[in-house]
Motif scaffolding. Structure first.
Motif, PDB file in Angstrom:
ATOM      1  N   LEU A  10       0.810  -1.222   0.000  1.00 41.18           N
ATOM      2  CA  LEU A  10       0.000   0.000   0.000  1.00 41.18           C
ATOM      3  C   LEU A  10       0.840   1.267   0.000  1.00 41.18           C
ATOM      4  CD1 LEU A  10      -3.002  -0.843   2.361  1.00 41.18           C
ATOM      5  CD2 LEU A  10      -3.099  -0.223  -0.066  1.00 41.18           C
ATOM      6  N   GLU A  11       2.080   1.156   0.462  1.00 36.68           N
ATOM      7  CA  GLU A  11       2.936   2.343   0.540  1.00 36.68           C
ATOM      8  C   GLU A  11       3.460   2.773  -0.827  1.00 36.68           C
ATOM      9  OE1 GLU A  11       3.268   3.908   3.396  1.00 36.68           O
ATOM     10  OE2 GLU A  11       2.005   2.371   4.325  1.00 36.68           O
ATOM     11  N   LEU A  12       3.296   1.938  -1.851  1.00 36.21           N
ATOM     12  CA  LEU A  12       3.831   2.242  -3.177  1.00 36.21           C
ATOM     13  C   LEU A  12       2.877   3.150  -3.964  1.00 36.21           C
ATOM     14  CD1 LEU A  12       5.232  -1.296  -4.043  1.00 36.21           C
ATOM     15  CD2 LEU A  12       6.521   0.722  -3.336  1.00 36.21           C
ATOM     16  N   PRO A  13       3.394   3.940  -4.913  1.00 34.92           N
ATOM     17  CA  PRO A  13       2.575   4.935  -5.637  1.00 34.92           C
ATOM     18  C   PRO A  13       1.768   4.319  -6.766  1.00 34.92           C
ATOM     19  CG  PRO A  13       4.856   5.073  -6.368  1.00 34.92           C
ATOM     20  CD  PRO A  13       4.833   4.042  -5.281  1.00 34.92           C
ATOM     21  N   TRP A  14       0.737   3.565  -6.432  1.00 40.12           N
ATOM     22  CA  TRP A  14      -0.054   2.890  -7.447  1.00 40.12           C
ATOM     23  C   TRP A  14      -0.857   3.861  -8.321  1.00 40.12           C
ATOM     24  CZ3 TRP A  14       1.817  -1.597  -8.126  1.00 40.12           C
ATOM     25  CH2 TRP A  14       2.285  -2.358  -7.046  1.00 40.12           C
ATOM     26  N   ASP A  15      -0.977   5.120  -7.905  1.00 41.69           N
ATOM     27  CA  ASP A  15      -1.697   6.102  -8.721  1.00 41.69           C
ATOM     28  C   ASP A  15      -0.792   6.755  -9.765  1.00 41.69           C
ATOM     29  OD1 ASP A  15      -0.116   7.462  -6.960  1.00 41.69           O
ATOM     30  OD2 ASP A  15      -1.636   8.922  -6.347  1.00 41.69           O
ATOM     31  N   THR A  16       0.412   6.202  -9.929  1.00 45.93           N
ATOM     32  CA  THR A  16       1.355   6.718 -10.925  1.00 45.93           C
ATOM     33  C   THR A  16       1.750   5.580 -11.860  1.00 45.93           C
ATOM     34  OG1 THR A  16       2.250   8.260  -9.288  1.00 45.93           O
ATOM     35  CG2 THR A  16       3.590   7.858 -11.257  1.00 45.93           C
ATOM     36  N   ALA A  17       1.804   5.867 -13.165  1.00 44.71           N
ATOM     37  CA  ALA A  17       2.252   4.856 -14.126  1.00 44.71           C
ATOM     38  C   ALA A  17       3.630   4.342 -13.724  1.00 44.71           C
ATOM     39  CB  ALA A  17       2.297   5.445 -15.526  1.00 44.71           C
ATOM     40  N   LEU A  18       3.840   3.043 -13.855  1.00 48.50           N
ATOM     41  CA  LEU A  18       5.075   2.415 -13.379  1.00 48.50           C
ATOM     42  C   LEU A  18       6.312   3.065 -13.993  1.00 48.50           C
ATOM     43  CD1 LEU A  18       6.340   0.172 -11.673  1.00 48.50           C
ATOM     44  CD2 LEU A  18       5.970  -1.407 -13.586  1.00 48.50           C
ATOM     45  N   GLU A  41       6.833   5.999 -14.526  1.00 51.37           N
ATOM     46  CA  GLU A  41       7.080   7.324 -13.930  1.00 51.37           C
ATOM     47  C   GLU A  41       7.267   7.262 -12.418  1.00 51.37           C
ATOM     48  OE1 GLU A  41       3.728   9.587 -15.137  1.00 51.37           O
ATOM     49  OE2 GLU A  41       4.134   9.367 -17.289  1.00 51.37           O
ATOM     50  N   TRP A  42       7.451   6.087 -11.844  1.00 55.82           N
ATOM     51  CA  TRP A  42       7.612   5.992 -10.399  1.00 55.82           C
ATOM     52  C   TRP A  42       8.862   6.763  -9.962  1.00 55.82           C
ATOM     53  CZ3 TRP A  42       6.371   0.716  -7.662  1.00 55.82           C
ATOM     54  CH2 TRP A  42       5.005   0.458  -7.778  1.00 55.82           C
ATOM     55  N   PRO A  43       8.774   7.476  -8.863  1.00 57.33           N
ATOM     56  CA  PRO A  43       9.930   8.238  -8.352  1.00 57.33           C
ATOM     57  C   PRO A  43      11.079   7.308  -7.964  1.00 57.33           C
ATOM     58  CG  PRO A  43       7.888   8.970  -7.317  1.00 57.33           C
ATOM     59  CD  PRO A  43       7.564   7.723  -8.062  1.00 57.33           C
ATOM     60  N   GLU A  44      12.290   7.834  -8.095  1.00 54.56           N
ATOM     61  CA  GLU A  44      13.486   7.041  -7.807  1.00 54.56           C
ATOM     62  C   GLU A  44      13.523   6.558  -6.358  1.00 54.56           C
ATOM     63  OE1 GLU A  44      15.895   5.966  -9.757  1.00 54.56           O
ATOM     64  OE2 GLU A  44      14.938   6.834 -11.544  1.00 54.56           O
ATOM     65  N   GLU A  45      12.891   7.280  -5.474  1.00 56.48           N
ATOM     66  CA  GLU A  45      12.950   6.904  -4.057  1.00 56.48           C
ATOM     67  C   GLU A  45      12.322   5.544  -3.785  1.00 56.48           C
ATOM     68  OE1 GLU A  45       9.687   9.092  -1.681  1.00 56.48           O
ATOM     69  OE2 GLU A  45      10.036  10.361  -3.447  1.00 56.48           O
ATOM     70  N   PHE A  46      11.433   5.090  -4.688  1.00 54.57           N
ATOM     71  CA  PHE A  46      10.781   3.792  -4.504  1.00 54.57           C
ATOM     72  C   PHE A  46      11.521   2.662  -5.226  1.00 54.57           C
ATOM     73  CE2 PHE A  46       7.317   6.861  -3.965  1.00 54.57           C
ATOM     74  CZ  PHE A  46       6.776   6.429  -2.766  1.00 54.57           C
ATOM     75  N   LEU A  47      12.414   3.005  -6.143  1.00 53.84           N
ATOM     76  CA  LEU A  47      12.999   2.020  -7.033  1.00 53.84           C
ATOM     77  C   LEU A  47      14.331   1.489  -6.521  1.00 53.84           C
ATOM     78  CD1 LEU A  47      12.230   3.724 -10.468  1.00 53.84           C
ATOM     79  CD2 LEU A  47      10.870   2.023  -9.219  1.00 53.84           C
ATOM     80  N   VAL A  48      14.668   0.286  -6.971  1.00 55.24           N
ATOM     81  CA  VAL A  48      15.943  -0.351  -6.659  1.00 55.24           C
ATOM     82  C   VAL A  48      16.655  -0.612  -7.985  1.00 55.24           C
ATOM     83  CG1 VAL A  48      17.093  -2.348  -5.617  1.00 55.24           C
ATOM     84  CG2 VAL A  48      14.980  -1.446  -4.613  1.00 55.24           C
ATOM     85  N   PRO A  49      17.862  -0.069  -8.165  1.00 61.03           N
ATOM     86  CA  PRO A  49      18.560  -0.237  -9.451  1.00 61.03           C
ATOM     87  C   PRO A  49      19.174  -1.625  -9.599  1.00 61.03           C
ATOM     88  CG  PRO A  49      19.911   1.042  -7.941  1.00 61.03           C
ATOM     89  CD  PRO A  49      18.616   0.791  -7.222  1.00 61.03           C
ATOM     90  N   LEU A  50      18.461  -2.510 -10.269  1.00 67.85           N
ATOM     91  CA  LEU A  50      18.938  -3.867 -10.529  1.00 67.85           C
ATOM     92  C   LEU A  50      18.855  -4.146 -12.027  1.00 67.85           C
ATOM     93  CD1 LEU A  50      17.198  -5.816  -7.616  1.00 67.85           C
ATOM     94  CD2 LEU A  50      19.652  -5.389  -7.860  1.00 67.85           C
ATOM     95  N   SER A  98      11.839  -6.826 -21.955  1.00 69.71           N
ATOM     96  CA  SER A  98      10.455  -7.213 -21.696  1.00 69.71           C
ATOM     97  C   SER A  98       9.515  -6.393 -22.561  1.00 69.71           C
ATOM     98  CB  SER A  98      10.105  -7.017 -20.214  1.00 69.71           C
ATOM     99  OG  SER A  98       8.741  -7.288 -19.979  1.00 69.71           O
ATOM    100  N   ARG A  99       8.422  -7.023 -22.965  1.00 69.66           N
ATOM    101  CA  ARG A  99       7.415  -6.291 -23.748  1.00 69.66           C
ATOM    102  C   ARG A  99       6.575  -5.387 -22.856  1.00 69.66           C
ATOM    103  NH1 ARG A  99       5.491 -11.616 -23.494  1.00 69.66           N
ATOM    104  NH2 ARG A  99       6.489 -12.081 -25.480  1.00 69.66           N
ATOM    105  N   HIS A 100       6.711  -5.564 -21.548  1.00 71.05           N
ATOM    106  CA  HIS A 100       5.969  -4.746 -20.592  1.00 71.05           C
ATOM    107  C   HIS A 100       6.941  -3.886 -19.789  1.00 71.05           C
ATOM    108  CE1 HIS A 100       2.398  -7.166 -21.389  1.00 71.05           C
ATOM    109  NE2 HIS A 100       3.128  -8.251 -21.187  1.00 71.05           N
ATOM    110  N   VAL A 101       6.395  -2.883 -19.115  1.00 74.22           N
ATOM    111  CA  VAL A 101       7.203  -2.074 -18.208  1.00 74.22           C
ATOM    112  C   VAL A 101       7.426  -2.872 -16.924  1.00 74.22           C
ATOM    113  CG1 VAL A 101       7.360   0.072 -16.898  1.00 74.22           C
ATOM    114  CG2 VAL A 101       6.279   0.065 -19.154  1.00 74.22           C
ATOM    115  N   VAL A 102       8.691  -3.019 -16.541  1.00 74.02           N
ATOM    116  CA  VAL A 102       9.054  -3.761 -15.337  1.00 74.02           C
ATOM    117  C   VAL A 102       9.994  -2.895 -14.509  1.00 74.02           C
ATOM    118  CG1 VAL A 102      10.134  -5.846 -14.401  1.00 74.02           C
ATOM    119  CG2 VAL A 102       8.827  -5.974 -16.542  1.00 74.02           C
TER     120      VAL A 102
END
Length: 411
Positions: A17-25, A27-36, A41-45
């Protein structure tokens, strides 16, 4: 439409629930992401952090998201190496109230990398061959379980090395189909897709200058088919071994070893008609057998000796009534290994008189005895047992070996 998080574990929705589900994946802010590293992929991952978990989030339509979620759960129940499904998130809306695509959430496999990322490095071709062996093992296990992948590729497979073992994991089940049993045509079609996809990605890497110059993209694609065929044949042909024919099991293990695979697990089902044996293969790193044998038994040997002793230990454990892989109430491998050393290894070595074996260490003696038993059993077409092998070895083999080592008379 309200946001819905469908998950089997009640703890996961609260974390997600803490993740920004109201934002397209995308465009998620860097603060939520892990650089791996990610594959194609044919989809956004994206990889993100949810509490203490690192998760993979993939946007796709609701029906395929729910279908892939259920397929991954099925693979988990079947014990197939694949990523863990955590949840499907639906009912997503952006700040303006416009619908966003649902998302499939899986747990990131710690210490893993996409196969494509591994091939982008300066990895030696010999190691790449072991990676392809691990991928062949995964394909065989999927097909044995009745799962047709439909999109095997370097991007859809994760690689992880754990204690010297090479393992491949399925990361994308979107195109998969689970059946009670796959026909030869279904398997061949799935394997051909893997060959085309793997060769295609390797050609892409070669064009970008990111592939080792000794690697032939077409040859590697063909190699996985050959490795798969050899492993499939050895694992699936039906064999029931009559009582007293345990050397036949050893013959099967040797053939798997000759193919470049080791036995991770062996299951024996006893019946009035004989013993039906099932093998689970694995791919291991150099020195793995030495480390494994030392950990289990305290025996410090050469690598080939360790492999031979571990095969014997595994065969012996499978005959014990308290051996049940995966059962938390069964005896631990360390306990069984200690029993094997006490009841099998040491008495067998001590049966060879010290004055006869000379400077040969116990592990070398036992290895030689296993080889001799194998030779005599093959000749007799039944398992002669260690006692007879020891007697024949002491009477006929050791004297000749000692004579060749003794210095000749200088006159």
């Amino acid at each position: 439409m309200a946001l819905q998080i469908s998950a089997t574990n009640p703890e996961h929705p609260a974390l997600l629930l803490e993740l920004p589900w109201d934002t397209a994946l995308e465009e998620w802010p860097e603060e939520f992401l892990v650089p791996l590293p990610r594959g194609i992929s044919r989809h956004v991952v994206r990889y993100a952090r949810a509490g203490d978990e690192v998760i993979a989030v993939k946007e796709l339509a609701q029906r395929p998201a729910l279908r892939e979620y259920e397929l991954l759960r099925d693979l988990d129940r079947l014990g197939i190496p694949a990523v863990d499904p955590l949840a499907v998130v639906t009912g997503r809306l952006d700040a303006a109230g416009a619908p966003l695509e649902p998302a499939l959430v899986t747990r990131h496999l710690g210490g893993s990398m996409p196969y494509r990322s591994m091939f982008e490095t300066t990895m030696r071709p010999a190691t790449m061959h072991r990676l392809m062996d691990a991928l062949a093992v995964l394909l065989v296990r999927l097909h044995l379980a009745g799962f047709a992948w439909g999109d095997c590729s370097l991007s859809n497979t994760l690689f992880r090395r754990d204690a010297g073992a090479y393992a491949a994991y399925l990361v994308d089940a979107e195109t998969g189909e689970l059946h009670p049993r796959l026909s030869p045509g279904q398997r061949e079609y799935d394997l051909d897709l893997a060959r085309v996809n793997i060769s295609g990605e390797l050609l892409d890497l070669e064009a970008a200058g990111a592939l080792h110059p000794a690697v032939d993209p077409i040859g590697f694609g063909q190699e996985i088919c050959a490795r798969y065929d050899g492993l499939w044949q050895e694992l699936t042909r039906t064999s029931v071994y009559p009582a007293g024919k345990h050397h036949y099991m050893e013959r099967r293990i040797r053939r798997l070893n000759d193919l470049g695979f080791d036995v991770a697990e062996m299951q024996i089902e006893h019946s009035s008609h004989g013993d039906a044996v099932t093998f689970v293969p694995k791919v291991v790193d150099a020195g793995h057998h030495q480390r494994q044998l030392l950990r289990l038994t305290g025996l410090d040997t050469e690598e080939n000796q360790a492999r031979r002793l571990l095969n014997d230990l595994e065969s012996w454990m499978a005959t014990q009534s308290d051996y049940a892989p995966g059962d938390p109430l069964a005896a631990r491998p360390e306990v069984l290994a200690h029993r094997w050393v006490r009841d099998v290894f040491r008495p067998t070595v001590r049966a060879v008189p010290l004055e006869v074996r000379g400077a040969m260490d116990p592990a070398e003696i036992y290895h030689e005895l296993l080889e001799h038993r194998w030779y005599l059993s093959e000749r007799a077409q039944h398992d002669i047992g260690l006692d007879r092998a020891v007697a024949d070895y002491v009477a006929n083999i050791l004297p000749k070996a000692r004579d060749t080592l003794e210095p000749t008379d200088p006159e």
